[in-house]
Design a protein around this motif. Sequence first.
Motif, short mmCIF file in Angstrom:
data_model
loop_
_atom_site.label_atom_id
_atom_site.label_comp_id
_atom_site.label_asym_id
_atom_site.label_seq_id
_atom_site.Cartn_x
_atom_site.Cartn_y
_atom_site.Cartn_z
N LEU A 122 -14.59 -4.79 1.02
CA LEU A 122 -13.34 -5.37 0.50
C LEU A 122 -12.38 -4.28 0.03
CD1 LEU A 122 -12.19 -8.25 0.03
CD2 LEU A 122 -12.84 -7.99 -2.37
N GLU A 123 -11.10 -4.38 0.44
CA GLU A 123 -10.09 -3.38 0.09
C GLU A 123 -9.02 -3.93 -0.86
OE1 GLU A 123 -8.43 -1.76 3.64
OE2 GLU A 123 -10.35 -0.96 4.36
N GLU A 124 -8.71 -5.24 -0.76
CA GLU A 124 -7.68 -5.83 -1.61
C GLU A 124 -8.21 -7.10 -2.24
OE1 GLU A 124 -3.97 -6.34 0.44
OE2 GLU A 124 -4.08 -4.37 1.42
N LEU A 125 -8.09 -7.20 -3.58
CA LEU A 125 -8.58 -8.37 -4.32
C LEU A 125 -7.48 -8.86 -5.26
CD1 LEU A 125 -10.85 -10.31 -5.10
CD2 LEU A 125 -11.71 -8.56 -6.68
N TYR A 126 -7.03 -10.10 -5.04
CA TYR A 126 -5.93 -10.68 -5.82
C TYR A 126 -6.51 -11.75 -6.76
CZ TYR A 126 -3.10 -8.41 -2.24
OH TYR A 126 -2.52 -7.48 -1.42
N PRO A 137 -17.86 -2.44 -12.92
CA PRO A 137 -18.42 -2.88 -11.63
C PRO A 137 -19.38 -1.84 -11.06
CG PRO A 137 -16.17 -2.14 -11.34
CD PRO A 137 -16.49 -1.95 -12.79
N ASP A 138 -20.63 -1.89 -11.46
CA ASP A 138 -21.63 -0.92 -10.98
C ASP A 138 -22.07 -1.27 -9.56
OD1 ASP A 138 -21.73 0.66 -13.32
OD2 ASP A 138 -22.96 -0.87 -14.29
N ASN A 139 -21.89 -0.32 -8.65
CA ASN A 139 -22.35 -0.46 -7.25
C ASN A 139 -21.68 -1.60 -6.49
OD1 ASN A 139 -24.22 1.69 -7.63
ND2 ASN A 139 -25.60 0.24 -8.66
N GLN A 147 -16.67 -0.82 -4.72
CA GLN A 147 -16.42 0.62 -4.59
C GLN A 147 -15.45 0.95 -3.46
OE1 GLN A 147 -18.00 2.85 -7.03
NE2 GLN A 147 -18.04 0.75 -7.79
N THR A 148 -15.18 0.00 -2.57
CA THR A 148 -14.23 0.23 -1.47
C THR A 148 -12.83 -0.29 -1.81
OG1 THR A 148 -14.91 -1.87 -0.46
CG2 THR A 148 -16.02 0.12 0.30
N HIS A 198 -13.32 3.72 -13.04
CA HIS A 198 -14.07 4.60 -12.15
C HIS A 198 -14.26 4.02 -10.76
CE1 HIS A 198 -14.81 7.33 -15.48
NE2 HIS A 198 -15.05 6.26 -16.22
N LEU A 199 -13.36 3.08 -10.39
CA LEU A 199 -13.35 2.61 -9.00
C LEU A 199 -12.78 3.75 -8.16
CD1 LEU A 199 -12.05 -1.03 -9.57
CD2 LEU A 199 -14.35 -0.36 -8.89
N PRO A 200 -13.58 4.38 -7.33
CA PRO A 200 -13.19 5.67 -6.74
C PRO A 200 -12.01 5.63 -5.78
CG PRO A 200 -15.21 4.87 -5.72
CD PRO A 200 -14.92 3.96 -6.87
N ARG A 201 -11.81 4.47 -5.10
CA ARG A 201 -10.75 4.41 -4.08
C ARG A 201 -9.55 3.59 -4.51
NH1 ARG A 201 -14.35 3.45 1.45
NH2 ARG A 201 -15.86 5.11 1.07
N LEU A 202 -9.53 3.10 -5.73
CA LEU A 202 -8.45 2.22 -6.18
C LEU A 202 -7.11 2.96 -6.19
CD1 LEU A 202 -7.97 -0.70 -7.18
CD2 LEU A 202 -8.05 0.21 -9.51
N GLU A 203 -6.16 2.49 -5.39
CA GLU A 203 -4.85 3.13 -5.27
C GLU A 203 -3.73 2.32 -5.92
OE1 GLU A 203 -4.06 3.75 -1.15
OE2 GLU A 203 -5.73 5.15 -0.85
N HIS A 204 -3.91 1.00 -6.02
CA HIS A 204 -2.83 0.12 -6.47
C HIS A 204 -3.38 -0.85 -7.50
CE1 HIS A 204 0.95 -2.31 -5.02
NE2 HIS A 204 0.91 -2.15 -6.32
N LEU A 205 -2.90 -0.79 -8.74
CA LEU A 205 -3.38 -1.66 -9.81
C LEU A 205 -2.19 -2.43 -10.40
CD1 LEU A 205 -5.65 -2.61 -11.70
CD2 LEU A 205 -5.18 -0.61 -13.14
N LEU A 206 -2.27 -3.77 -10.35
CA LEU A 206 -1.20 -4.62 -10.86
C LEU A 206 -1.68 -5.29 -12.15
CD1 LEU A 206 -1.24 -4.98 -7.47
CD2 LEU A 206 0.92 -6.08 -8.03
N LEU A 207 -0.97 -5.00 -13.25
CA LEU A 207 -1.33 -5.52 -14.57
C LEU A 207 -0.15 -6.21 -15.23
CD1 LEU A 207 -3.27 -2.35 -15.80
CD2 LEU A 207 -4.29 -4.51 -15.09
#
Length: 499
Positions: free
Chosen positions: A203-207, A219-221, A224-225, A247-256
């Motif tokens: 999974l790459e995008e979660l809304y 989110p342990d393990n 991560q994608t 520590h989500l290693p690939r997270l590029e876009h965070l909407l808060l």
Amino acid sequence: SGIWLGVEWDDPQRGKHDGTYEGTQYFKCRHPRGGSFIRPNKANFGVDFLTAVKDRYGLNDEQDVQHGAQDTLVVGKKTVEFVGMDSITEQQRQVQLNRLVDISVRGCAVSHAGPTEEISRTCTNVRHIDLSKNLVSSWETVTAIASQVQNLETLDVSENKITFPSTSTSGSSVFSKLRILALYQTEITWTEVLLCAPGWPVLEELYLMSNNITVLERPDNVLQTLKLLDLSDNQLLDGDQLHLIAHLPRLEHLLLRNTGISSIHFPDVGFGCKTKMFPSLKRLVISDNKISQWASINELDKLPSLRLLLCHNNPFADTEKNPETLRQLIIAKIGQLEVLNKSEILPAERKGAELDYRKIFGNDWLAAGGNSNPDKNKPSEEFLAAHPRYPSLCLKYGAPEEGELKGRQPLTLKNQLLTLTIKCPEKPEQKPVEKKLPESMTIQRVKGLLYRLLKIPGSELKLSYESSKLEGKEVELDNDLKPLQFYSIENGDCVLVRW
């Protein structure tokens, strides 16, 4: 008398009571006026997924009849009968369903998957499904539909009141290719997200906008994608919750947006250093929150990859009435930012903002122990906490001199006039000219003035200036629409003209 159904509306304004009639409570509501009684024949219990698809795309039996797909045809006075027409129609329907890659049954009252393997037999090429605003009531129903779509990449099940699993869903390969998942207004909690997440390996995008998420967990393990996470319109308990997803290693876009957070802090590093939290974060949306201190904006400079920021409607902005000055302060405080509130930061704007910032807070820097002599330069911790980028700006542009930092004077016309020397460095025969120009004069108008002096078209002129305080540094005046004050030009500076 008779049979009634108790209904709790999504919109409580449609209800009349809390499930009580003449003193007897028949069912319970979360809202005191969110309930109604209706007759069973008024209720729609939904249809299976494939029926909704055929209805939406005009491929069901009733519509075939309506459009004249019968087994006879009148030619002249003779009636011609088509043998095996039913099987041909069915084959055509199958072909059309198999062509569909993107299916939307939004608002089609889907409540269940339907006959086993029927979807996989008829919709072999589907990759994207919109199941939003239906009657799907459990994650098991979603799984039953998705399990029949081998190459599912995008799934939207927003606006369904869904019951999610209470134990981990690891081991399932149903969502093995799912890249985008939307769960707006499904009442999901973060704990339930983590229980389902083992089933979303790529999974790459979660809304997750507008849910019941108040507390986050690490989110342990899982996840991560993930590259994009939208938590907008969830009332998080505090800004420290962000550390749990940092520590989500690939997270590029965070909407808060509208999450109620009042502060942001990365405690793992001090001033002038880059945090290990959110290592890949490029785009951050924190609009419509309760951030009241500039310290939180200072903290954002610690994010190593941050390039885009949206921060409208936060209380810290109320400290500066001029929107242009507010923008300059944010730009100066976050060195790597390239886009602010949907507007690109051009190099000239950054340079002007940083030079102004260095000048505006120069007296505070000197009062706090700052000094242009490196051996004597010892600004206080308090000053560095308020202005952590100030030392790096001094390295970039040179430390401000005391003579450069005069107090702000009243904005009379006299005080707004700059005395500048205009020189043509490549034309030594052209004598330097001294001119008094208003600091609000745009570069375009300066070029117009020089056209009258030098008889050279403004379009051919290239302007820069040398500061009398920064020897050897030349700043290009590269935006015709900006005023002289944008570039922090001062009395005694020299404008250089080339063509």
